[in-house]
Design a protein around this motif. Structure first.
Motif, PDB file in Angstrom:
ATOM      1  N   SER B 181       0.829  -1.205   0.000  1.00  0.00           N
ATOM      2  CA  SER B 181       0.000   0.000   0.000  1.00  0.00           C
ATOM      3  C   SER B 181       0.862   1.253   0.000  1.00  0.00           C
ATOM      4  O   SER B 181       0.564   2.222  -0.705  1.00  0.00           O
ATOM      5  N   GLU B 182       1.924   1.238   0.800  1.00  0.00           N
ATOM      6  CA  GLU B 182       2.820   2.402   0.860  1.00  0.00           C
ATOM      7  C   GLU B 182       3.519   2.619  -0.477  1.00  0.00           C
ATOM      8  O   GLU B 182       3.699   3.759  -0.922  1.00  0.00           O
ATOM      9  N   PHE B 183       3.882   1.517  -1.125  1.00  0.00           N
ATOM     10  CA  PHE B 183       4.489   1.636  -2.452  1.00  0.00           C
ATOM     11  C   PHE B 183       3.496   2.286  -3.415  1.00  0.00           C
ATOM     12  O   PHE B 183       3.846   3.164  -4.211  1.00  0.00           O
ATOM     13  N   GLY B 184       2.255   1.852  -3.317  1.00  0.00           N
ATOM     14  CA  GLY B 184       1.214   2.386  -4.194  1.00  0.00           C
ATOM     15  C   GLY B 184       1.028   3.884  -4.016  1.00  0.00           C
ATOM     16  O   GLY B 184       0.914   4.642  -4.976  1.00  0.00           O
ATOM     17  N   ILE B 185       1.007   4.318  -2.755  1.00  0.00           N
ATOM     18  CA  ILE B 185       0.826   5.751  -2.472  1.00  0.00           C
ATOM     19  C   ILE B 185       2.005   6.544  -3.042  1.00  0.00           C
ATOM     20  O   ILE B 185       1.818   7.555  -3.722  1.00  0.00           O
ATOM     21  N   LYS B 186       3.207   6.037  -2.792  1.00  0.00           N
ATOM     22  CA  LYS B 186       4.427   6.737  -3.216  1.00  0.00           C
ATOM     23  C   LYS B 186       4.521   6.822  -4.738  1.00  0.00           C
ATOM     24  O   LYS B 186       5.001   7.815  -5.290  1.00  0.00           O
ATOM     25  N   ASN B 187       4.054   5.781  -5.406  1.00  0.00           N
ATOM     26  CA  ASN B 187       4.230   5.713  -6.862  1.00  0.00           C
ATOM     27  C   ASN B 187       2.931   5.971  -7.620  1.00  0.00           C
ATOM     28  O   ASN B 187       2.856   5.725  -8.832  1.00  0.00           O
ATOM     29  N   ASN B 188       1.944   6.416  -6.882  1.00  0.00           N
ATOM     30  CA  ASN B 188       0.676   6.756  -7.508  1.00  0.00           C
ATOM     31  C   ASN B 188       0.044   5.597  -8.287  1.00  0.00           C
ATOM     32  O   ASN B 188      -0.443   5.759  -9.404  1.00  0.00           O
ATOM     33  N   VAL B 189       0.079   4.427  -7.667  1.00  0.00           N
ATOM     34  CA  VAL B 189      -0.597   3.258  -8.255  1.00  0.00           C
ATOM     35  C   VAL B 189      -1.681   2.827  -7.266  1.00  0.00           C
ATOM     36  O   VAL B 189      -1.438   2.739  -6.059  1.00  0.00           O
ATOM     37  N   LYS B 190      -2.861   2.552  -7.799  1.00  0.00           N
ATOM     38  CA  LYS B 190      -3.957   2.091  -6.950  1.00  0.00           C
ATOM     39  C   LYS B 190      -3.618   0.704  -6.382  1.00  0.00           C
ATOM     40  O   LYS B 190      -2.999  -0.109  -7.075  1.00  0.00           O
ATOM     41  N   THR B 191      -4.005   0.462  -5.132  1.00  0.00           N
ATOM     42  CA  THR B 191      -3.788  -0.880  -4.563  1.00  0.00           C
ATOM     43  C   THR B 191      -5.071  -1.400  -3.934  1.00  0.00           C
ATOM     44  O   THR B 191      -5.868  -0.631  -3.392  1.00  0.00           O
ATOM     45  N   GLU B 192      -5.253  -2.705  -4.034  1.00  0.00           N
ATOM     46  CA  GLU B 192      -6.338  -3.359  -3.302  1.00  0.00           C
ATOM     47  C   GLU B 192      -5.730  -4.514  -2.525  1.00  0.00           C
ATOM     48  O   GLU B 192      -4.969  -5.311  -3.087  1.00  0.00           O
ATOM     49  N   VAL B 193      -6.079  -4.579  -1.221  1.00  0.00           N
ATOM     50  CA  VAL B 193      -5.495  -5.621  -0.384  1.00  0.00           C
ATOM     51  C   VAL B 193      -6.590  -6.500   0.214  1.00  0.00           C
ATOM     52  O   VAL B 193      -7.690  -6.036   0.500  1.00  0.00           O
ATOM     53  N   SER B 194      -6.279  -7.778   0.369  1.00  0.00           N
ATOM     54  CA  SER B 194      -7.215  -8.716   0.979  1.00  0.00           C
ATOM     55  C   SER B 194      -6.788  -8.930   2.425  1.00  0.00           C
ATOM     56  O   SER B 194      -5.706  -9.434   2.693  1.00  0.00           O
ATOM     57  N   MET B 195      -7.640  -8.506   3.369  1.00  0.00           N
ATOM     58  CA  MET B 195      -7.260  -8.505   4.782  1.00  0.00           C
ATOM     59  C   MET B 195      -7.798  -9.733   5.520  1.00  0.00           C
ATOM     60  O   MET B 195      -8.754 -10.369   5.095  1.00  0.00           O
ATOM     61  N   GLU B 196      -7.172  -9.970   6.677  1.00  0.00           N
ATOM     62  CA  GLU B 196      -7.602 -11.085   7.517  1.00  0.00           C
ATOM     63  C   GLU B 196      -7.670 -10.621   8.965  1.00  0.00           C
ATOM     64  O   GLU B 196      -6.820  -9.850   9.394  1.00  0.00           O
ATOM     65  N   LYS B 197      -8.666 -11.051   9.700  1.00  0.00           N
ATOM     66  CA  LYS B 197      -8.736 -10.777  11.136  1.00  0.00           C
ATOM     67  C   LYS B 197      -9.644 -11.832  11.771  1.00  0.00           C
ATOM     68  O   LYS B 197     -10.530 -12.348  11.104  1.00  0.00           O
ATOM     69  N   THR B 198      -9.415 -12.130  13.052  1.00  0.00           N
ATOM     70  CA  THR B 198     -10.274 -13.111  13.727  1.00  0.00           C
ATOM     71  C   THR B 198     -11.727 -12.656  13.623  1.00  0.00           C
ATOM     72  O   THR B 198     -12.057 -11.525  13.955  1.00  0.00           O
ATOM     73  N   MET B 199     -12.571 -13.551  13.134  1.00  0.00           N
ATOM     74  CA  MET B 199     -13.985 -13.210  12.958  1.00  0.00           C
ATOM     75  C   MET B 199     -14.831 -14.045  13.905  1.00  0.00           C
ATOM     76  O   MET B 199     -14.489 -15.174  14.204  1.00  0.00           O
ATOM     77  N   ALA B 200     -15.946 -13.473  14.337  1.00  0.00           N
ATOM     78  CA  ALA B 200     -16.895 -14.287  15.100  1.00  0.00           C
ATOM     79  C   ALA B 200     -18.063 -14.670  14.194  1.00  0.00           C
ATOM     80  O   ALA B 200     -18.336 -15.839  13.999  1.00  0.00           O
TER      81      ALA B 200
END
Lengths: 305, 240
Positions: B181-200
């Motif tokens: 994401s930081e690379f994307g911001i610095k280089n003006n490229v859009k990023t999409e990330v798939s996140m994970e977190k403990t779910m109930a």
């Protein structure tokens, strides 16, 4: 078809199966899994006078036969609830109870006034919140403060008033009585038990990494505590009691009804089996037909004989 | 469409170190890259969420890494056993108006990247998938380039210069997603990330899996299970 209709004083339900606050959102998310309008009632997520962002960090910890949560009552606030969620509940004809939370007396009273003004038929008051003006002691742990809170809400709210008790007290009977005597129409019990989840990992450099989640314990593991509390409450109050805690199937429902619950709420099991409430309603109907029991009152009587 | 399903196990085998692939035959009608299913595990209160790696005529493939009792239960499932799961949950990767995409997977984070790659290929969107694994025996096949040891992030700059992607998609540990994401911001490229977190709940009611996110100049909570798991990388407020 047995008649599952359940009357809690002036509050009428299609059947004795409700969903517990915080485990069912505002109902719409569950339409992918069950026919929500079949439920006795849903209890909304706790609503506070102002929107709340809840706690940061890990909020969930799984335990043996249960879980610990420290969501921190994240919610949209009463204004958005009334504007956006209430019309949906009404349009879909979902019988609901609005659950209220607050951090000061004034918060509850303000929210109760709004509920009253909007013709909300029933509210459930979460008294397990810390009273920030009084050393963060929970409202529901001292009979005096619970009585004062209940009385103040009662003055502003004409509908069906349910007080949801916390089990983290030494003398549940005196709290149940305080709520009843201050004008509550009904008691629901129990809220979550205080619990701590600890996870220890051994890192490659041979040191320990410890993560802690301190919050409310719920799920199947708390059922015996809940049954005991419901029985103790019922032994001293005359108003209806809603049993909550670890219910996952029809047998659990019968157990609660047998020790004095007038109806039940299902919470954590909605996460494990999102269709559990509908299944229990169907099972209850089948069982009553099989045993030639016509209505819920008769079922309760037979279970308590 | 109801989202509770029963799946029949068609295949459940080890494909790399501690990593398994399970294929389920289901009545699910649709699923898209980025979405997940949550599997009910014996004696567990909480379902276990897994990114969908492939979906084909009701057949769902997911990858899982052995972590504890839940995944050990899934590992114990035999061919023709029944699995209780809910899905397809969550949002999807967005590739509208995208001509070229760079895909970055770290470890088992390759799973949703493979599904996305298949979708992009179908749409004729040029793409390149690079994945990184800690060790050789952890490699999961299917990438255009596989790196072992070190960080997959070290290759972004070079690939970005070569491909000039309109977007970078990524799935893996938070630290990788943050760097992407930081690379994307610095280089003006859009990023999409798939996140994970403990779910109930996995369906957006319990608010157990929230992350902080920038929206209209404010910080808001988003649920990984319902608002995500796919988020714009530049809007995620990283906690690491």
């Amino acid at each position: 078809m047995a008649n599952l209709k359940t009357k809690l004083g002036i509050f009428e339900l299609k059947n004795p199966i409700m969903t517990a606050s915080g485990t069912f959102g505002y109902a719409d998310e569950f339409e992918d899994f069950i026919n929500v309008s079949k439920l006795g009632a849903i209890v909304t997520k706790a609503i506070s006078i102002n929107p709340k962002k809840g706690n940061t960090g890990e909020r969930i910890f799984e335990t043996t036969a249960g879980m610990i949560n420290r969501i921190g009552l994240e919610n949209v606030g009463v204004k958005e609830f009334i504007e956006k969620k209430l019309p949906v509940l009404k349009e879909k004809d979902i019988n609901f109870v609005m659950n209220l939370a607050g951090s000061a007396f004034e918060d509850y009273i303000e929210a109760a006034k709004i509920a009253d003004k909007n013709g909300i038929k029933a509210i459930e008051v979460n008294v397990s919140c810390p009273n920030v003006k009084q050393g963060c002691l929970e409202f529901g742990t001292m009979p005096g403060s619970l009585s004062k809170l209940t009385e103040s809400i009662r003055k502003e709210y004409k509908g069906f008033l349910i007080i949801k008790l916390t089990p983290n007290v030494s003398d549940i009977e005196s709290l149940a009585l305080a709520a009843q005597n201050a004008g509550a129409d009904c008691i629901s019990a129990i809220n979550t038990l205080k619990g701590l989840g600890v996870k220890i990992e051994i890192l490659p450099d041979k040191t320990f990494k410890k993560s802690l989640v301190q919050g409310g314990l719920s799920g199947r593991c708390i059922k015996p505590v809940a049954l005991s509390m419901v029985k103790r409450i019922k032994s001293v109050v005359k108003i209806p009691v809603i049993g909550i805690g670890g219910i996952s199937n029809i047998n659990d429902v019968l157990e609660f009804l047998s020790v004095g619950a007038d109806c039940v709420q299902i919470g954590t099991e909605n996460f494990t089996h999102p269709d559990v409430c509908e299944k229990i309603i169907n099972d209850l109907d089948k069982l009553m037909n099989k045993l030639n029991i016509d209505n819920i009152e008769e079922l309760k009587r037979k279970l308590r004989e | 469409m109801k989202k509770n399903h029963k799946g029949i196990v068609l295949y459940n085998e080890k494909i790399a170190k501690d990593t398994y692939k399970i294929v389920l035959k289901t009545d699910m009608k649709e699923a898209y890259g980025g979405q997940f299913i949550s599997i009910l595990c014996e004696n567990k209160t909480l379902r276990r969420p897994f990114s969908i790696m492939d979906f084909n005529n009701g057949e769902i493939t997911v990858l899982y890494k052995i972590k504890g009792e839940g995944t050990n239960y899934i590992k114990s499932l035999k061919k023709d056993d029944t699995v209780d799961f809910i899905g397809a949950m969550g949002n999807t990767f967005n590739y509208e108006r995208i001509k070229t995409a760079l895909l970055i997977g770290a470890g088992i984070g390759i799973a949703p990247m493979l599904f996305l790659k298949k979708e992009l290929n179908k749409k004729g969107i040029k793409n390149f998938l690079i994945t990184g694994f800690k060790e050789k025996d952890e490699i999961i096949e299917g990438s255009d380039k596989t790196v072992i040891g070190g960080s997959v992030v070290d290759y972004i700059e070079e690939l970005n210069n070569e491909l000039k992607p309109d977007i970078i998609y990524s799935c893996g540990p938070n630290i990788v997603l943050k760097l992407v994401s930081e690379f994307g911001i610095k280089n003006n490229v859009k990023t999409e990330v798939s996140m994970e977190k403990t779910m109930a709940c996995s369906i957006g009611v319990c608010r157990g899996c929230v992350i902080e996110y920038k929206q209209n100049g404010q910080t808001v909570n988003k649920t990984v299970c319902k608002d995500g798991p796919i988020f714009d990388g530049d809007k995620v407020i990283w906690q690491i």
